[in-house]
Design a protein around this motif. Structure first.
Motif, PDB file in Angstrom:
ATOM      1  N   VAL A   1     -11.711  -0.867 -31.996  1.00 21.22           N
ATOM      2  CA  VAL A   1     -10.415  -0.237 -31.738  1.00 21.22           C
ATOM      3  C   VAL A   1      -9.759   0.162 -33.061  1.00 21.22           C
ATOM      4  O   VAL A   1      -9.219   1.269 -33.198  1.00 21.22           O
ATOM      5  CB  VAL A   1      -9.496  -1.179 -30.939  1.00 21.22           C
ATOM      6  CG1 VAL A   1      -8.074  -0.617 -30.874  1.00 21.22           C
ATOM      7  CG2 VAL A   1     -10.036  -1.378 -29.525  1.00 21.22           C
ATOM      8  N   GLY A   2      -9.820  -0.735 -34.046  1.00 20.58           N
ATOM      9  CA  GLY A   2      -9.236  -0.422 -35.348  1.00 20.58           C
ATOM     10  C   GLY A   2      -9.869   0.803 -35.984  1.00 20.58           C
ATOM     11  O   GLY A   2      -9.175   1.664 -36.546  1.00 20.58           O
ATOM     12  N   GLN A   3     -11.192   0.899 -35.885  1.00 22.46           N
ATOM     13  CA  GLN A   3     -11.886   2.061 -36.448  1.00 22.46           C
ATOM     14  C   GLN A   3     -11.477   3.343 -35.735  1.00 22.46           C
ATOM     15  O   GLN A   3     -11.296   4.395 -36.366  1.00 22.46           O
ATOM     16  CB  GLN A   3     -13.395   1.855 -36.342  1.00 22.46           C
ATOM     17  CG  GLN A   3     -13.934   0.768 -37.261  1.00 22.46           C
ATOM     18  CD  GLN A   3     -15.359   0.365 -36.926  1.00 22.46           C
ATOM     19  OE1 GLN A   3     -15.985   0.941 -36.032  1.00 22.46           O
ATOM     20  NE2 GLN A   3     -15.879  -0.623 -37.631  1.00 22.46           N
ATOM     21  N   ARG A   4     -11.309   3.262 -34.429  1.00 21.76           N
ATOM     22  CA  ARG A   4     -10.926   4.455 -33.671  1.00 21.76           C
ATOM     23  C   ARG A   4      -9.485   4.867 -33.955  1.00 21.76           C
ATOM     24  O   ARG A   4      -9.164   6.055 -33.966  1.00 21.76           O
ATOM     25  CB  ARG A   4     -11.140   4.215 -32.176  1.00 21.76           C
ATOM     26  CG  ARG A   4     -12.617   4.191 -31.791  1.00 21.76           C
ATOM     27  CD  ARG A   4     -12.824   3.783 -30.342  1.00 21.76           C
ATOM     28  NE  ARG A   4     -14.237   3.772 -30.013  1.00 21.76           N
ATOM     29  CZ  ARG A   4     -14.870   4.766 -29.395  1.00 21.76           C
ATOM     30  NH1 ARG A   4     -14.201   5.845 -29.043  1.00 21.76           N
ATOM     31  NH2 ARG A   4     -16.155   4.686 -29.133  1.00 21.76           N
ATOM     32  N   ILE A   5      -8.623   3.879 -34.172  1.00 16.56           N
ATOM     33  CA  ILE A   5      -7.243   4.211 -34.533  1.00 16.56           C
ATOM     34  C   ILE A   5      -7.225   4.897 -35.900  1.00 16.56           C
ATOM     35  O   ILE A   5      -6.569   5.930 -36.090  1.00 16.56           O
ATOM     36  CB  ILE A   5      -6.362   2.946 -34.540  1.00 16.56           C
ATOM     37  CG1 ILE A   5      -6.166   2.431 -33.109  1.00 16.56           C
ATOM     38  CG2 ILE A   5      -5.001   3.243 -35.175  1.00 16.56           C
ATOM     39  CD1 ILE A   5      -5.463   1.088 -33.020  1.00 16.56           C
ATOM     40  N   GLU A   6      -7.964   4.341 -36.852  1.00 18.91           N
ATOM     41  CA  GLU A   6      -8.024   4.952 -38.182  1.00 18.91           C
ATOM     42  C   GLU A   6      -8.656   6.338 -38.130  1.00 18.91           C
ATOM     43  O   GLU A   6      -8.300   7.226 -38.907  1.00 18.91           O
ATOM     44  CB  GLU A   6      -8.821   4.053 -39.130  1.00 18.91           C
ATOM     45  CG  GLU A   6      -8.100   2.772 -39.511  1.00 18.91           C
ATOM     46  CD  GLU A   6      -8.886   1.945 -40.504  1.00 18.91           C
ATOM     47  OE1 GLU A   6      -9.964   2.410 -40.947  1.00 18.91           O
ATOM     48  OE2 GLU A   6      -8.431   0.839 -40.841  1.00 18.91           O
ATOM     49  N   GLY A   7      -9.594   6.520 -37.208  1.00 21.67           N
ATOM     50  CA  GLY A   7     -10.242   7.816 -37.055  1.00 21.67           C
ATOM     51  C   GLY A   7      -9.453   8.795 -36.210  1.00 21.67           C
ATOM     52  O   GLY A   7      -9.966   9.855 -35.845  1.00 21.67           O
ATOM     53  N   ARG A   8      -8.213   8.418 -35.879  1.00 27.81           N
ATOM     54  CA  ARG A   8      -7.295   9.271 -35.118  1.00 27.81           C
ATOM     55  C   ARG A   8      -7.863   9.663 -33.752  1.00 27.81           C
ATOM     56  O   ARG A   8      -7.668  10.786 -33.279  1.00 27.81           O
ATOM     57  CB  ARG A   8      -6.931  10.525 -35.922  1.00 27.81           C
ATOM     58  CG  ARG A   8      -6.259  10.199 -37.250  1.00 27.81           C
ATOM     59  CD  ARG A   8      -5.735  11.435 -37.948  1.00 27.81           C
ATOM     60  NE  ARG A   8      -5.122  11.101 -39.221  1.00 27.81           N
ATOM     61  CZ  ARG A   8      -3.884  10.640 -39.370  1.00 27.81           C
ATOM     62  NH1 ARG A   8      -3.128  10.456 -38.302  1.00 27.81           N
ATOM     63  NH2 ARG A   8      -3.407  10.367 -40.570  1.00 27.81           N
ATOM     64  N   GLN A   9      -8.560   8.719 -33.132  1.00 28.14           N
ATOM     65  CA  GLN A   9      -9.080   8.962 -31.791  1.00 28.14           C
ATOM     66  C   GLN A   9      -8.095   8.532 -30.710  1.00 28.14           C
ATOM     67  O   GLN A   9      -8.371   8.680 -29.525  1.00 28.14           O
ATOM     68  CB  GLN A   9     -10.423   8.250 -31.618  1.00 28.14           C
ATOM     69  CG  GLN A   9     -11.505   8.794 -32.540  1.00 28.14           C
ATOM     70  CD  GLN A   9     -12.846   8.127 -32.321  1.00 28.14           C
ATOM     71  OE1 GLN A   9     -13.248   7.865 -31.194  1.00 28.14           O
ATOM     72  NE2 GLN A   9     -13.549   7.847 -33.404  1.00 28.14           N
ATOM     73  N   PHE A  10      -6.959   7.974 -31.141  1.00 33.35           N
ATOM     74  CA  PHE A  10      -5.871   7.659 -30.224  1.00 33.35           C
ATOM     75  C   PHE A  10      -4.727   8.620 -30.533  1.00 33.35           C
ATOM     76  O   PHE A  10      -4.275   8.685 -31.680  1.00 33.35           O
ATOM     77  CB  PHE A  10      -5.395   6.218 -30.407  1.00 33.35           C
ATOM     78  CG  PHE A  10      -6.321   5.178 -29.829  1.00 33.35           C
ATOM     79  CD1 PHE A  10      -6.121   4.689 -28.548  1.00 33.35           C
ATOM     80  CD2 PHE A  10      -7.393   4.704 -30.566  1.00 33.35           C
ATOM     81  CE1 PHE A  10      -6.968   3.730 -28.013  1.00 33.35           C
ATOM     82  CE2 PHE A  10      -8.248   3.747 -30.043  1.00 33.35           C
ATOM     83  CZ  PHE A  10      -8.036   3.257 -28.762  1.00 33.35           C
TER      84      PHE A  10
END
Length: 234
Positions: free
Chosen positions: A52-61
């Motif tokens: 989840v942290g990686q996806r947040i950093e990757g602007r997937q949220f």
């Protein structure tokens, strides 16, 4: 003599850091033996948190602040249960079976993992949604997209967990009962129920007595399911 039960109302860490809760889980992983049932769940949850942290950093949220807040307050409820046990208090009913059976030799790693997921989804998730709504000043509908995005990650991970932690052919005598046991629980249904519960709790926010009664029932039900999932198989 019964241990005092601690009311678990986690404080959100400064900065709402996903890295902060992940670091705490890594510290727990280092302090517990791999055979500890709570450690099994902790490892699973750490994987989810890191993704989840990686996806947040990757602007997937689309709303990183909302996703971060929900992720952190959700994780803090698990960590608060860990802290309650460490302090000699009883955790919420949903978590008690996992902590009570954590060293039982007849319970398989897959059971520990699913029992922890059940506790966290069946009780903590609805409360985390309402916690996040209060912090963000929004309605649950504003978090629904993030809720389902995190849920999709959980579902993919659950499939891997079931494959990776299922006993091998040397333990065929427990594979059939284990398959029956875990087949009776569904992450998708638990997640749907958690979203409904979050909406109900939010609608009861001006009726604290009813909200507390509803929460207690949700907690007890998750604890009952957890005991079933942790049925020793030998």
């Amino acid at each position: 003599m019964a241990q005092p039960e601690q009311r678990v109302t986690p404080a959100v860490p400064a900065g709402h850091s996903v890295d902060g809760v992940a670091a705490r889980m890594r510290a727990l992983r280092a302090s517990w033996p791999a055979t500890d049932g709570v450690a099994v769940f902790n490892n699973v949850y750490l994987t989810v948190t890191e993704e989840v942290g990686q996806r947040i950093e990757g602007r997937q949220f689309p709303d990183p602040r909302g996703a971060t807040t929900l992720d952190v307050v959700f994780a803090e409820r698990y960590l608060a249960a860990v802290d309650a046990v460490a302090a000699g208090h009883r955790p919420p009913a949903c978590w008690r079976p996992l902590f009570q059976y954590r060293h039982h030799p007849g319970v398989r790693p897959l059971q520990f993992a699913l029992a922890g997921i059940n506790a966290h989804i069946g009780h903590d998730l609805a409360l985390a949604v309402t916690d996040a709504c209060r912090l963000l000043g929004c309605e649950p509908a504003a978090l629904e997209g993030d809720f389902h995005r995190v849920g999709a990650i959980l579902e993919r991970l659950e499939e891997r967990i079931r494959e990776d932690l299922m006993p091998g052919p040397d333990l065929l005598e427990i594979v059939d009962p284990l398959t029956h046991l875990i087949g009776s629980w569904s992450l998708e249904r638990a997640r749907d129920a958690a979203w409904s519960a979050a909406r109900i709790l939010w609608s009861l926010r001006e009726l604290p007595a009813l909200a507390e009664e509803f929460t207690a029932g949700m907690d007890a039900n998750a604890g009952l399911v957890g005991r079933y999932l942790l049925t020793p198989l030998h």
